[in-house]
Design an enzyme around this catalytic site. Structure first.
Site, PDB file in Angstrom:
ATOM      1  N   THR A  21       0.844  -1.192   0.000  1.00  0.00           N
ATOM      2  CA  THR A  21       0.000   0.000   0.000  1.00  0.00           C
ATOM      3  C   THR A  21       0.883   1.247   0.000  1.00  0.00           C
ATOM      4  OG1 THR A  21      -1.972   0.984   1.028  1.00  0.00           O
ATOM      5  CG2 THR A  21      -0.277   0.173   2.525  1.00  0.00           C
ATOM      6  N   ASN A  22       0.308   2.418   0.273  1.00  0.00           N
ATOM      7  CA  ASN A  22       1.095   3.657   0.337  1.00  0.00           C
ATOM      8  C   ASN A  22       0.582   4.543   1.470  1.00  0.00           C
ATOM      9  OD1 ASN A  22      -1.056   5.472  -0.724  1.00  0.00           O
ATOM     10  ND2 ASN A  22      -0.840   4.141  -2.520  1.00  0.00           N
ATOM     11  N   ARG A  23       1.173   5.719   1.619  1.00  0.00           N
ATOM     12  CA  ARG A  23       0.901   6.546   2.799  1.00  0.00           C
ATOM     13  C   ARG A  23      -0.310   7.452   2.670  1.00  0.00           C
ATOM     14  NH1 ARG A  23       6.037   9.663   3.417  1.00  0.00           N
ATOM     15  NH2 ARG A  23       4.791  10.849   4.892  1.00  0.00           N
TER      16      ARG A  23
END
Ligand code: C5P
Length: 215
Positions: A21-23
């Site tokens: 995933t990402n931030r």
């Protein structure tokens, strides 16, 4: 008006218990939804997993992966007059996902990734969308130049550019500093809360929608 908004990150499964995933916090997309709802528009919010409260009154479509987001956008976009793509979609996903949890064995392991579909980039050519198309561009250099290129490539009417190399704004922050980019002009906005910026973005999109209707 009906406004479709994508928001949040996507989660790309590695196995049944792990994901990439990402931030992205989803704050910008949810702020856009809140502002549009406050102006009495119908909102279809297609969102990856976030910690945020679902905006009251939105038609909420939860998704996990980029492919699920693609399918949801494909299904709902024709109902919208304006579509705003604020989601941070993972560019790649694991090529294959085993049914069982991956066991720890060798010292190193290689994960093969394959490109995800470009949802925003599919709107004009694949979904034949004719409404107002708004994209986001997170850049680390030559912000305006890169964003303007993206505006043209993806057939957007409006592109919201921000500089993600800065720590004080953007990802997971309540404030942002953005530029509104159209084919004709660049409007830099001073650093402000995502809430206020969202209202500028919605107003600009509504203006473009009005101009399109008058053509
Ligand atoms: O190409 P890039 O990822 O920088 O483009 C950003 C814009 O495209 C954002 O509006 C994002 O929501 C959208 N996007 C998308 N599908 C992808 C990748 C990005 O809709 N697979």
């Amino acid at each position: 008006m009906t406004i479709l908004i994508t928001a949040g990150p996507t989660q790309e499964a590695i196995d049944p218990v792990r994901y990439l995933t990402n931030r992205s916090s989803g704050k910008m997309g949810y702020a856009l939804a809140e502002q549009a709802l406050g102006m009495k528009h119908r909102v279809i919010l297609i969102s990856g997993p976030t910690q945020l409260d679902i905006p009251a009154g939105a038609d909420f479509i939860p998704v996990e992966s980029a492919r699920e987001m693609f399918t949801a956008v494909e299904r709902f976009i024709s109902q919208s007059d304006i579509a705003i793509f604020a989601a941070a979609v993972a560019d790649y996903r694991p090529t294959s996902v085993p049914e069982q949890k991956i066991k720890k064995s060798s010292e190193t392991m290689t994960l093969e990734l394959v490109k995800n579909p470009d949802i925003l980039g599919s709107c004009r050519d694949v979904f034949h969308y004719q409404g107002v198309l708004v994209g986001f561009a997170a850049e680390t250099e030559k912000v305006e130049e890169h964003a303007r290129g993206k505006l043209l490539r993806k057939g957007c009417d409006l592109l919201i550019a921000n500089d993600v190399s800065r720590q004080d704004i953007g990802f997971d922050q309540d404030e942002n500093e953005i530029m509104l980019i159209t084919a004709e002009e660049t409007i830099p906005l001073p650093k402000d809360s995502k809430k206020h910026l969202a209202s500028h973005v919605i107003k600009e999109a509504l203006l473009i929608s009005q101009e399109k209707a008058e053509q």
